[in-house]
Design an enzyme around this catalytic site. Structure first.
Site, PDB file in Angstrom:
ATOM      1  N   GLY A 103       0.831  -1.217   0.000  1.00  0.00           N
ATOM      2  CA  GLY A 103       0.000   0.000   0.000  1.00  0.00           C
ATOM      3  C   GLY A 103       0.855   1.253   0.000  1.00  0.00           C
TER       4      GLY A 103
ATOM      5  N   GLY B  13      -0.725   4.835  -0.972  1.00  0.00           N
ATOM      6  CA  GLY B  13      -1.835   5.381  -0.183  1.00  0.00           C
ATOM      7  C   GLY B  13      -1.416   6.600   0.617  1.00  0.00           C
ATOM      8  CD  GLN B  14      -4.075  10.413   4.796  1.00  0.00           C
ATOM      9  OE1 GLN B  14      -4.596   9.481   5.399  1.00  0.00           O
ATOM     10  NE2 GLN B  14      -4.185  11.661   5.179  1.00  0.00           N
TER      11      GLN B  14
ATOM     12  CG  ASP C 293      -3.913  -7.779  -4.277  1.00  0.00           C
ATOM     13  OD1 ASP C 293      -4.220  -7.625  -3.074  1.00  0.00           O
ATOM     14  OD2 ASP C 293      -4.738  -7.885  -5.207  1.00  0.00           O
TER      15      ASP C 293
ATOM     16  CE1 TYR D 109     -10.435   1.637   7.937  1.00  0.00           C
ATOM     17  CE2 TYR D 109     -11.184   2.780   9.904  1.00  0.00           C
ATOM     18  CZ  TYR D 109     -10.203   2.530   8.965  1.00  0.00           C
ATOM     19  OH  TYR D 109      -8.990   3.174   9.051  1.00  0.00           O
TER      20      TYR D 109
ATOM     21  CB  ILE E 289      -3.353  10.529   9.138  1.00  0.00           C
ATOM     22  CG1 ILE E 289      -3.312   9.278  10.021  1.00  0.00           C
ATOM     23  CG2 ILE E 289      -1.943  11.016   8.802  1.00  0.00           C
ATOM     24  CD1 ILE E 289      -2.601   9.429  11.329  1.00  0.00           C
TER      25      ILE E 289
HETATM   26  C1  AKB Z   1     -10.936   7.105   8.417  1.00  0.00           C
HETATM   27  O1  AKB Z   1     -11.511   8.176   8.630  1.00  0.00           O
HETATM   28  O2  AKB Z   1     -11.471   6.117   7.910  1.00  0.00           O
HETATM   29  C2  AKB Z   1      -9.494   6.987   8.855  1.00  0.00           C
HETATM   30  C3  AKB Z   1      -9.383   6.469  10.251  1.00  0.00           C
HETATM   31  C4  AKB Z   1      -9.588   7.363  11.397  1.00  0.00           C
HETATM   32  O3  AKB Z   1      -9.121   5.323  10.433  1.00  0.00           O
HETATM   33  N1  AKB Z   1      -8.844   8.248   8.718  1.00  0.00           N
END
Ligand code: AKB
Length: 319
Positions: A8, A11-12, A53, A142, A172
């Site tokens: 990754g 990514g950010q 991946d 998530y 972040i």
């Molecule tokens: C999100 O907003 O999904 C992320 C996190 C706080 O895990 N930046």
């Protein structure tokens, strides 16, 4: 000598962490793994680059063997708001991917960094000064993947001795790569809009407090944790870490100190509100401070000043 693989890396967090690791450990010792998004020229030209991946265990094995990898930073994940739209994909990357990485790490004796999140908490977690060890019953996909990743990582440490370590990252804030599909993205977007238009329509509901952190601290946190003396670690997966907690009004007022004409209005996104309302207002990160010396450098004032300066430079627009 460390041989590091970042999964990754575009990514950010990955894009900046890869460059920071290359600065610290040498360009050739840090492999940037990417899946579909094309890496930046800086990333592609500064060191080894491989298509990897997390959900493809054979490819993962191949790359780990080829570079004699001993440390894996697994940053592949879908952020919270996108994960709610694509729960099956979020599970595949966030759980099957994590399992593959841990299996490969077990086989090849690699250390593994796992980025958990404030999303690993849920509506029954104490919202203020959220303890390190507390109730974790998230109601988002998530969050489910993050708790599963924490548990799997602890299991691989206890059962197989894999050196797994993780952080519960807050939102972040960075001036380099934009976040995509997170609940805390507003805290980055607000700076671009303040500079471009002196106005921001905020999708986060008024009064929503969330933990946040500036990217330089987020990078130090990951690297310092992976460098920490293992005999000092009572916890592993994953440490609460935070640098500041604010709601939209507080960050807007901080920006106004630099851009007095800036105005913010609300148009709260109910999906993001539903997620943010189940996350801590502020975490207790004393275990990270005690066990491996976590001590962030940027508070709200310093972060805001630096963000405005850097984004203004990047956009070529004064303020
Ligand atoms: C999100 O907003 O999904 C992320 C996190 C706080 O895990 N930046």
């Amino acid at each position: 000598m460390k041989n590091i693989l970042i999964i990754g890396s575009v990514g950010q967090i990955g894009s900046e962490l890869t460059m920071e690791l290359r600065r610290r450990y040498g360009n050739d010792n840090v492999v940037a793994g990417f899946r579909s998004t094309q890496p930046s020229e800086e990333l592609a030209n500064s060191g080894p680059l491989e298509r990897v991946d997390a959900t493809d265990v054979e490819r993962l094995n191949e790359v780990v063997k080829k570079y004699n990898i001993d440390t894996i930073y697994n940053l592949a994940a879908l952020l919270s708001a996108v994960a709610e739209e694509k729960p099956q994909a979020a599970w595949n990357v966030g759980v099957n991917g994590v399992y593959n990485v841990l299996e490969v790490a077990r086989e090849h004796n690699c250390a593994v960094f796992f980025p958990s999140s404030i999303g690993a908490f849920g509506p029954s977690t104490p919202l203020d000064n959220t303890p390190q060890d507390t109730i974790q019953r998230p109601n988002t996909m998530y969050g489910v993947t993050k708790v599963t990743g924490e548990l799997l990582s602890d299991y691989y440490f206890k059962r197989f001795g894999v050196d797994t370590r993780g952080l519960r990252y807050p939102g972040i804030i960075s001036n380099v790569t934009l976040p995509g599909g997170g609940t805390t993205d507003y805290a980055v977007e607000i700076f671009y809009e303040a500079i471009r238009n002196k106005k921001y329509i905020c999708p986060m509901a008024a009064g929503t407090f969330l933990d946040m952190m500036y990217m330089p601290d987020a990078l130090d946190a990951a690297i310092d944790l992976m460098e920490a003396d293992p005999s000092k670690l009572k916890h592993r997966n994953a440490f609460n870490v935070t640098a500041m907690s604010f709601d939209p009004e507080i960050i807007s007022n901080e920006i106004k100190k630099h851009i007095p004409e800036f105005i913010m209005e609300y148009d709260a996104d109910p999906r993001k509100k539903a997620i943010a309302d189940t996350w801590p207002n502020s975490m207790d990160d004393s275990c990270a401070r005690e066990e491996w010396g976590w001590n962030p450098k940027y508070k709200l004032g310093e972060m805001t000043e630096d963000m405005l300066k850097e984004i203004s430079k990047k956009l070529g627009i004064g303020y």
